[in-house]
Design a protein around this motif. Structure first.
Motif, short mmCIF file in Angstrom:
data_model
loop_
_atom_site.label_atom_id
_atom_site.label_comp_id
_atom_site.label_asym_id
_atom_site.label_seq_id
_atom_site.Cartn_x
_atom_site.Cartn_y
_atom_site.Cartn_z
N SER A 299 0.83 -1.21 0.00
CA SER A 299 0.00 0.00 0.00
C SER A 299 0.86 1.25 0.00
O SER A 299 0.54 2.23 -0.68
N HIS A 300 1.95 1.22 0.76
CA HIS A 300 2.87 2.37 0.77
C HIS A 300 3.48 2.59 -0.61
O HIS A 300 3.59 3.73 -1.07
N GLN B 40 0.79 4.05 -2.92
CA GLN B 40 0.52 5.46 -2.61
C GLN B 40 1.67 6.36 -3.07
O GLN B 40 1.44 7.45 -3.62
#
Length: 106
Positions: A5-6, A9
């Motif tokens: 997810s990091h 993003q």
């Protein structure tokens, strides 16, 4: 938040596509997708990835006496570990930084 997810993003924030990131890292677009979805851990062949930008990395193994250099580098890494009580990673980072500064000054 998971690592995938990091990564997703960060990529979206910079406006870069998976294709662009993959090309810069020397991996496939599918690998980037797998990283972002935490599908599995993939090892990157950094020598191959960087040899696109620095061709010397693609063939130095055939001409350089690697073991001789590797032995001396291991000795320096061991010395940093013993004398300054650095762990392996910190020793490598210190040696890399010293090498960079020597290269930059010459």
């Amino acid at each position: 938040m998971r690592l995938g997810s990091h990564l997703y993003q960060a990529r979206k924030k910079t406006g870069l596509s998976q294709e662009v990131i993959a090309e810069r890292l020397g991996v496939s677009r599918q690998t980037i997708s797998k990283w972002e979805t935490d599908e599995k851990e993939v090892k990157i062949d950094w020598t191959n990835a960087w040899s696109k930008k620095y061709p010397v990395l693609a063939n130095y193994q055939q001409v350089v006496e690697i073991e001789s250099y590797a032995r001396r580098i291991r000795e320096m890494l061991d010395d940093l570990t013993k004398v300054y009580h650095y762990n392996k990673l910190d020793s490598m980072l210190v040696l890399k930084d010293i090498l960079y500064h020597e290269w930059k000054e010459n």
